[in-house]
Design an enzyme around this catalytic site. Structure first.
Site, mmCIF file in Angstrom:
data_model
loop_
_atom_site.group_PDB
_atom_site.id
_atom_site.type_symbol
_atom_site.label_atom_id
_atom_site.label_comp_id
_atom_site.label_asym_id
_atom_site.label_seq_id
_atom_site.Cartn_x
_atom_site.Cartn_y
_atom_site.Cartn_z
ATOM 1 N N GLU A 74 0.801 -1.229 0.000
ATOM 2 C CA GLU A 74 0.000 0.000 0.000
ATOM 3 C C GLU A 74 0.833 1.279 0.000
ATOM 4 O OE1 GLU A 74 -3.315 0.094 2.702
ATOM 5 O OE2 GLU A 74 -4.136 -1.776 1.922
ATOM 6 N N GLU A 85 -5.544 -8.544 0.404
ATOM 7 C CA GLU A 85 -6.282 -8.172 1.625
ATOM 8 C C GLU A 85 -7.742 -7.940 1.275
ATOM 9 O OE1 GLU A 85 -4.721 -5.088 4.225
ATOM 10 O OE2 GLU A 85 -2.670 -5.677 3.735
HETATM 11 C C1 BG6 Z 1 -4.591 -2.217 5.114
HETATM 12 C C2 BG6 Z 1 -3.220 -2.480 5.674
HETATM 13 O O1 BG6 Z 1 -4.684 -0.913 4.672
HETATM 14 O O2 BG6 Z 1 -5.668 -2.341 5.987
HETATM 15 C C3 BG6 Z 1 -3.161 -3.375 6.894
HETATM 16 O O3 BG6 Z 1 -2.376 -2.998 4.659
HETATM 17 C C4 BG6 Z 1 -4.301 -2.995 7.815
HETATM 18 O O4 BG6 Z 1 -1.900 -3.235 7.501
HETATM 19 C C5 BG6 Z 1 -5.605 -3.235 7.082
HETATM 20 O O5 BG6 Z 1 -4.283 -3.602 9.070
HETATM 21 C C6 BG6 Z 1 -6.834 -2.982 7.930
HETATM 22 O O6 BG6 Z 1 -6.784 -1.690 8.418
HETATM 23 P P1 BG6 Z 1 -7.004 -1.351 9.958
HETATM 24 O O7 BG6 Z 1 -6.718 0.106 10.042
HETATM 25 O O8 BG6 Z 1 -8.394 -1.685 10.261
HETATM 26 O O9 BG6 Z 1 -6.012 -2.192 10.707
#
Ligand code: BG6
Length: 470
Positions: A165, A370
């Site tokens: 990201e 993700e």
């Molecule tokens: C993504 C990141 O943007 O979102 C992760 O690559 C992150 O590291 C995930 O944990 C979820 O976001 P958050 O802020 O809910 O942990």
């Protein structure tokens, strides 16, 4: 498009799960590990820090055994740069290499494909003190770090991700954390950093092809689709503005090695364009990716800019909550989609659309690295978590992945965030994502026991049947 026959998931589909080093490992300062920017940042009071995280450093064997029980075909994790080079460059820390070698060996023993992210937000602090990504020396440091990883793990790892990201780090630096002193970089600095990261990424992708003949490498971007608030043409322009600036501009550089024209003009108009030195664009272009990885959580809806400060909404934003930008776009609401309790839009169809757009634009295989739903999961008296909302979320998204496959998009795998509970980037341990519950609170570490959630059993069955969903 409606179909009479929905294509099955390919036999080779990488059913996976994701984590990142600083969010899962803990052991932030042991066995020679140096501090990263994450270790040195200010964190919100009352939310878990990253010092112990999910204690994966000490429990990786137990965790990987659970991943095997879940049936994972792939595990996407990141290597902490500061375990290998405590100061970002210089002497190799052999204990760090050994730790990741053990993880990779353990995965290979279970037949789980390792997918390695080289850099997931945790820049070595020593490099940061020397200017971080503003300093071109960081580009060389990243290339040397990558060379070490390819040298040691190139024969055992087939899938590599360069930078997680990059667009979140540039567009929402506060979402990752606030540096000591509380001052975030200016936009001018951020776009120079972005340029340097792109050179580093290009060189590393090229190096991967030279050093690892069987290796495949690609960028991992937080990608989404922007809907226009109405059919008013000006809304469409604003949605296109932000979709390009937030997402495509990063991938256009990674894949084609050129600055997207709209993006470049946006930078120049605001006098925030980077200094480009001779050879930079050639280095960026030299590193063609083999696939693209996307992190997808939600879509956003965009309205025409009014061209004044009111374009920027006063609420708090993050990587998924759009804020607006003067003269570019305004954030709007979408009554056709739901939201998580953290305000992130839930839009499975948006995933299909995003996959279609990305494939049409780049014609490269796509790995979903993700996707998932954060929630304050509660342990029941029967010591499980009834996370039906997670099952619904993943099922709805997977159905759209299958439709995208039927549309002809080459999706090679799905690694939801996260396979096990980890510390959220800025919401601590209250916001959980895993199929495996880790028994700890924000401050209270309890016993860090691993507990299978209801979604664990559901996802296991999906993998076993190669995508049949109840
Ligand atoms: C993504 C990141 O943007 O979102 C992760 O690559 C992150 O590291 C995930 O944990 C979820 O976001 P958050 O802020 O809910 O942990």
């Amino acid at each position: 498009m409606k179909y009479n026959h929905i294509k099955p998931f390919p036999e080779s589909f990488l059913w996976g799960g994701s984590t990142s080093a600083y969010q899962v490992e803990g052991a932030w300062n042991v066995d020679g590990k140096g501090p990263s920017v994450i270790d040195m940042m200010n964190h919100s009071e009352g939310t878990a820090g990253f010092t112990v995280a999910s204690d994966h450093y000490n429990r990786y064997k137990e965790d990987i055994q659970l991943f095997a029980e879940l049936g994972l075909k792939a595990y996407r994790f990141s290597i902490a740069w500061t375990r290998i080079f405590p100061e970002g460059t210089g002497e190799i820390n052999k204990t760090g290499l050994e730790f990741y070698n053990n993880i990779i060996e353990e995965l290979n023993n279970y037949g789980i494909e390792p997918i390695v992210t080289m850099y997931h937000f945790d820049l070595p602090y020593t490099l940061e003190e020397n200017g971080g990504w503003n300093n071109r020396a960081t580009v060389d440091a990243f290339v040397e770090y990558a060379r070490t990883l390819f040298e040691y793990f190139g024969k055992k790892v087939r899938y590599w991700l360069t930078i997680n990201e990059q667009n979140t780090m540039i567009l929402h630096p506060g979402a990752i954390g606030v540096p000591k002193g509380g001052k975030l970089p200016t936009k001018k600095e951020l776009y120079q950093q972005n340029h340097h990261m792109l050179i580093a990424q290009g060189r590393v992708m090229q190096l991967c092809h030279e050093m690892c003949p069987n290796g495949k490498i690609g960028p991992a971007i937080n990608l989404t689709t922007m809907y226009q608030a109405t059919c008013k043409p000006e809304d469409a322009i604003a949605a296109h503005n932000w979709e390009t600036i937030r997402g495509w501009s990063f991938l256009d550089l990674a894949v084609h090695g050129r600055y997207n024209a709209l993006f470049w003009n946006y930078l120049v108009e605001r006098q925030i364009e980077p200094i480009i030195e001779e050879g930079d664009l050639a280095a960026i272009k030299a590193g063609a990716p083999d696939f693209i990885a996307i992190n997808y959580y939600s879509t956003a809806t965009i309205a025409e800019s009014k061209g004044d400060a009111s374009d920027v909404s006063p609420r708090a934003g993050d990587q998924q909550i759009m804020l607006g930008e003067e003269g570019v776009y305004r954030a709007a609401e979408n009554s056709h989609v739901g939201k998580t309790r953290y305000g992130w839009v839930i839009d499975p169809v948006g995933l299909r659309l995003t996959l279609r757009k990305a494939f049409e634009r780049y014609n490269l295989p796509i790995l979903i690295t993700e996707n998932g739903i954060g929630a304050p999961d509660e342990l029941t008296d029967e010591a499980t978590v009834e996370d039906d909302y997670r099952i619904d979320y993943i099922r709805d998204h997977l159905k759209q992945v299958q439709l995208a496959l039927t549309d002809g998009v080459q999706v090679i795998g799905y690694c939801p965030w996260a396979v096990i509970d980890v510390v959220s980037t800025h919401q601590g341990y209250g916001k959980r994502y895993g199929f495996i519950y880790v028994n700890r609170g924000e401050d209270d570490l309890l016993d860090l026991r691993r507990i299978k959630k209801k979604s664990f059993h559901w996802y296991k069955q999906v993998i076993e049947t190669n995508g049949r969903m109840s």
